[in-house]
Motif scaffolding. Sequence first.
Motif, mmCIF file in Angstrom:
data_model
loop_
_atom_site.group_PDB
_atom_site.id
_atom_site.type_symbol
_atom_site.label_atom_id
_atom_site.label_comp_id
_atom_site.label_asym_id
_atom_site.label_seq_id
_atom_site.Cartn_x
_atom_site.Cartn_y
_atom_site.Cartn_z
ATOM 1 N N ALA A 79 16.656 -26.818 -22.921
ATOM 2 C CA ALA A 79 16.254 -26.605 -21.523
ATOM 3 C C ALA A 79 17.112 -27.377 -20.520
ATOM 4 N N ASP A 80 17.712 -28.476 -20.930
ATOM 5 C CA ASP A 80 18.529 -29.276 -20.014
ATOM 6 C C ASP A 80 19.867 -28.620 -19.686
ATOM 7 N N ASP A 81 20.363 -27.748 -20.572
ATOM 8 C CA ASP A 81 21.718 -27.216 -20.423
ATOM 9 C C ASP A 81 21.948 -26.519 -19.085
ATOM 10 N N GLU A 82 20.965 -25.769 -18.614
ATOM 11 C CA GLU A 82 21.170 -25.043 -17.359
ATOM 12 C C GLU A 82 21.250 -25.978 -16.153
ATOM 13 N N HIS A 83 20.866 -27.246 -16.340
ATOM 14 C CA HIS A 83 20.934 -28.219 -15.243
ATOM 15 C C HIS A 83 22.312 -28.872 -15.137
ATOM 16 N N TRP A 84 22.931 -29.206 -16.270
ATOM 17 C CA TRP A 84 24.212 -29.916 -16.216
ATOM 18 C C TRP A 84 25.431 -29.027 -16.467
ATOM 19 N N MET A 85 25.267 -27.902 -17.128
ATOM 20 C CA MET A 85 26.438 -27.056 -17.405
ATOM 21 C C MET A 85 27.156 -26.579 -16.140
ATOM 22 N N PRO A 86 26.437 -26.251 -15.069
ATOM 23 C CA PRO A 86 27.168 -25.890 -13.839
ATOM 24 C C PRO A 86 28.073 -27.024 -13.340
ATOM 25 N N TRP A 87 27.657 -28.264 -13.512
ATOM 26 C CA TRP A 87 28.504 -29.402 -13.147
ATOM 27 C C TRP A 87 29.762 -29.400 -14.019
ATOM 28 N N MET A 88 29.572 -29.203 -15.321
ATOM 29 C CA MET A 88 30.703 -29.188 -16.248
ATOM 30 C C MET A 88 31.677 -28.067 -15.891
ATOM 31 N N LEU A 89 31.142 -26.872 -15.636
ATOM 32 C CA LEU A 89 31.997 -25.737 -15.315
ATOM 33 C C LEU A 89 32.736 -25.924 -13.995
ATOM 34 N N ALA A 90 32.143 -26.695 -13.068
ATOM 35 C CA ALA A 90 32.783 -26.979 -11.783
ATOM 36 C C ALA A 90 33.718 -28.188 -11.861
ATOM 37 N N LYS A 91 33.839 -28.764 -13.073
ATOM 38 C CA LYS A 91 34.686 -29.946 -13.307
ATOM 39 C C LYS A 91 34.237 -31.132 -12.474
ATOM 40 N N ARG A 92 32.916 -31.276 -12.325
ATOM 41 C CA ARG A 92 32.319 -32.432 -11.646
ATOM 42 C C ARG A 92 31.780 -33.366 -12.723
ATOM 43 N N LEU A 93 32.329 -34.586 -12.810
ATOM 44 C CA LEU A 93 31.834 -35.555 -13.791
ATOM 45 C C LEU A 93 30.356 -35.809 -13.539
ATOM 46 N N ARG A 134 17.218 -34.999 -14.702
ATOM 47 C CA ARG A 134 18.019 -34.911 -13.489
ATOM 48 C C ARG A 134 19.484 -35.085 -13.856
ATOM 49 N N VAL A 135 20.339 -34.618 -12.955
ATOM 50 C CA VAL A 135 21.783 -34.739 -13.126
ATOM 51 C C VAL A 135 22.305 -35.451 -11.890
ATOM 52 N N GLU A 136 23.230 -36.394 -12.120
ATOM 53 C CA GLU A 136 23.808 -37.143 -11.024
ATOM 54 C C GLU A 136 25.309 -37.297 -11.255
ATOM 55 N N PRO A 137 26.060 -37.613 -10.202
ATOM 56 C CA PRO A 137 27.510 -37.815 -10.391
ATOM 57 C C PRO A 137 27.768 -39.014 -11.285
ATOM 58 N N LEU A 138 28.827 -38.944 -12.057
ATOM 59 C CA LEU A 138 29.227 -40.052 -12.937
ATOM 60 C C LEU A 138 30.346 -40.822 -12.271
ATOM 61 N N ALA A 189 33.904 -34.646 -19.660
ATOM 62 C CA ALA A 189 33.188 -33.874 -18.645
ATOM 63 C C ALA A 189 31.969 -34.625 -18.116
ATOM 64 N N GLY A 190 31.349 -35.442 -18.977
ATOM 65 C CA GLY A 190 30.162 -36.161 -18.559
ATOM 66 C C GLY A 190 29.464 -36.816 -19.722
ATOM 67 N N GLU A 191 28.236 -37.254 -19.461
ATOM 68 C CA GLU A 191 27.423 -37.855 -20.510
ATOM 69 C C GLU A 191 25.975 -37.451 -20.320
ATOM 70 N N LEU A 192 25.285 -37.383 -21.453
ATOM 71 C CA LEU A 192 23.873 -37.006 -21.464
ATOM 72 C C LEU A 192 23.084 -38.105 -22.155
ATOM 73 N N LEU A 193 21.975 -38.507 -21.530
ATOM 74 C CA LEU A 193 21.070 -39.489 -22.114
ATOM 75 C C LEU A 193 19.750 -38.782 -22.360
ATOM 76 N N PHE A 194 19.329 -38.790 -23.610
ATOM 77 C CA PHE A 194 18.091 -38.113 -24.003
ATOM 78 C C PHE A 194 17.104 -39.131 -24.561
#
Length: 159
Positions: free
Chosen positions: A125-139, A155-159, A75-80
């Motif tokens: 706190a980051d989850d609400e930023h990227w989860m909509p991308w995951m649910l929309a199947k946007r890498l 920030r969230v960006e396309p992969l 679905a994606g990747e997260l860098l913390f």
Amino acid sequence: MTEPDWAAWKPTERATLCFVIQDGRMLLIRKKLGLGAGKVNGPGGRIEPGESALEAALRETQEEIGVTPTGVSQAGELLFQFADGYALHCSVFTAEGAEGNLVETDEAAPFWVQTSAIPYADMWADDEHWMPWMLAKRLFRGLFCFDGDRMLSGRVEPL
């Protein structure tokens, strides 16, 4: 804390998350141990030496809640980057289903929630930023800085 040069950034550790999403519901856990204890998240954990991110996602889900994800895809990747120097790369997967019986373990208490009612207030706190991308199947790629459990930037960006 200044945001890192993400192009040159290197993680201290690598981990995974795996979200089973089925019939408008998502399988989440209340984490009992380790980083984020007490928060709601998806099953996951650290990648062992010699293990792929996908293998780790399957193993961690089995260990934490007793089920084996099926129909798994990236679905994606997260860098913390944390203020204390800890740096975590997390590979995020979704699954269309799971085989086996859910169990609560020493690590996690699993529960289902409607995707329209995700408990973001109980999550990182980051989850609400990227989860909509995951649910929309946007890498996606999420880039986030934290001081403890307080998000400093992201920030969230396309992969």
